[in-house]
Design an enzyme around this catalytic site. Structure first.
Site: not given
Length: 479
Positions: A137, A191
């Protein structure tokens, strides 16, 4: 290090499994990233406890969809339907490079996402089933923002096509977009900071590479030399073939297949349109409507009607191609692979069952009717992994039982002790052959099927559908 269970995300098998299966240099890199994840997980959990609220949950959860492969795969064909070919090819290069290299690194390193518990993980779709390092992303958002900024800056400085207010507003919007995506990965527990930092750096590197090669790339694709397809096709197939083998059953490889195949189809379509003379004759036509600055209401309505028809007809054609091609390839490829296996050993990946071990691909496996990089239907399922939190639901995962070194080294399937809450689902051995009674989730025919289907989708989007629109009198360019 957490113990292995089928409720765990990839990268959380026992440490000795990774040290045994991975080469020493890959294991060493993984250990460095693992230490960072172990240090950052409690910090991220404290950040969530301090800042989380329902409004931010919704904001970051749904803005994360703007960094997904599915979003880009829906938006990209529309650019070609309306004549923005250079912009579309540039986006394909930038996004394909970011997605491929981030998925390559994920399967190379096999590092887990931040641990849940202690933090809470929120996600749309199946991204939690991938490894964590680096953040795709973050890579996509940075490369896309820089790509768009390059076009905006050129329009502002060279062509004087933007006002100061529009230029500043566009830059602010891009900054907000990047911050929303990158910080959102931390906020959602998807993350670590290390994942995002490396993802940002990778995205910037991809954009820098594009700036250096874009003119050369466009020049080659605009030539009519057969060197172009004879180079692009084997290079793309080799990129698929040499994608690293992961330890866990991770869908990163499927991302790589899809995006490389899209690149293959788009670039070959561009070359073919020049080679066949289609580009000058049919891809430069203008949509019917008004002329000049003054359009009547009827002309505007006519233009909008044609635009809606183009989008809907184009997407329907892509759907039909996907369904027909998938059905035919699943029928033809398994017996073809079995015949070829009699002559020589076919390449096969771990977790992918060879055609010699099954009769046909079940209809529920492989590609789904609606095109995306993985599964568009599941891409919009909202789920969460919550630690000591009653607000969330359950995350849909690829089930797998406890994995032993023996499984992953291809020495046969050992008796394993299943987690009490797990269904019995065993991994394939090192050659990808399913143990008798194990659930088969991947077939070798799926790999070539996805290559052909996604390359075909790109070919139709870049050349086939626009040519059809031009022949029907609907035009390509908006004005």
């Amino acid at each position: 290090m957490a113990t292995s269970s089928c409720s765990e995300a990839p990268g959380q098998l026992p440490q000795d499994v990774y040290e045994t299966v991975l080469p020493r240099w890959r294991s060493a890199i993984r250990n460095v990233i693992l230490k960072a994840v172990e240090c950052e997980s409690p910090v991220l959990a404290r950040m969530q406890n301090r800042f989380r609220n329902p409004w931010l949950d919704v904001y970051f959860l749904y803005t994360s969809s703007l960094g997904t492969h599915t979003f880009f795969m829906i938006a990209l064909p529309i650019l070609f339907f309306f004549g923005y070919h250079d912009l579309g090819r540039g986006l394909i290069f930038v996004l394909a490079s970011g997605i491929y290299f981030s998925s390559f690194i994920k399967d190379l390193v096999c590092a887990p996402r931040p641990f849940s518990p202690p933090l809470t993980r929120l996600t749309i779709g199946t991204h939690h089933l991938e490894y964590g390092f680096p953040s795709t992303h973050s890579t996509n958002s940075v490369s896309l923002a820089l790509f768009i900024f390059g076009h905006i800056h050129r329009a502002y400085t060279e062509n004087s096509a933007m006002s100061d207010l529009a230029y500043c507003g566009s830059c602010v919007a891009l900054v907000i977009y990047v911050i929303s995506i990158v910080f959102g990965r931390l906020y959602l527990g998807m993350h670590s900071a290390t994942d995002c930092i490396v993802g940002v750096a990778l995205g910037a590197g991809v954009w820098g590479a594009y700036v250096m090669v874009c003119d050369t790339m466009e020049g080659l694709l605009s030539s009519s030399s057969w060197t172009v397809p004879c180079t692009i096709v084997p290079v793309c197939l080799l990129l698929v073939h040499f994608h690293p083998q992961p330890v866990d059953d991770c869908p990163c490889f499927e991302d790589a297949i899809a995006i490389i195949s899209v690149t293959l189809g788009a670039f070959v379509a561009r070359w073919h349109s020049v080679y066949a003379g289609v580009d000058d004759r049919l891809l430069q036509t203008v949509m019917p409507g008004g002329h000049g600055a003054d359009w009547t209401f009827g002309e505007k309505l006519h233009w909008c009607l044609i635009a809606c028809l183009k989008v809907n007809v184009g997407i329907i054609i892509i759907f039909i191609w996907r369904l027909l091609a998938k059905s035919v390839l699943h029928l033809v490829l398994p017996p073809l692979f079995r015949a070829l296996a009699l002559c020589f050993d076919l390449p096969n990946r771990r977790f992918y069952t060879p055609a010699t071990d099954y009769a046909h691909v079940p209809t529920e496996n492989g590609l789904h009717p609606i095109p995306s990089v993985i599964d568009l239907p599941s891409a919009w399922e909202v789920s969460g992994v919550y630690a000591e939190d009653t607000r969330g639901g359950s995350v849909k995962r690829r089930g797998r039982g406890t994995t032993t070194k023996q499984d992953l080294l291809g020495k046969g399937m050992a008796d394993v002790t299943e987690h009490p809450d797990c269904q019995s689902k065993e991994l394939e051995n090192g050659k990808g052959t399913a143990h008798p009674g194990a659930e088969v989730k991947h077939y070798d025919a799926d790999v070539l099927t996805k290559v052909v289907v996604y390359a075909g989708i790109a070919f139709f989007a870049v050349e086939g559908v626009p040519v059809l629109f031009s022949l029907m009198g609907w035009g390509i360019k908006p004005w």
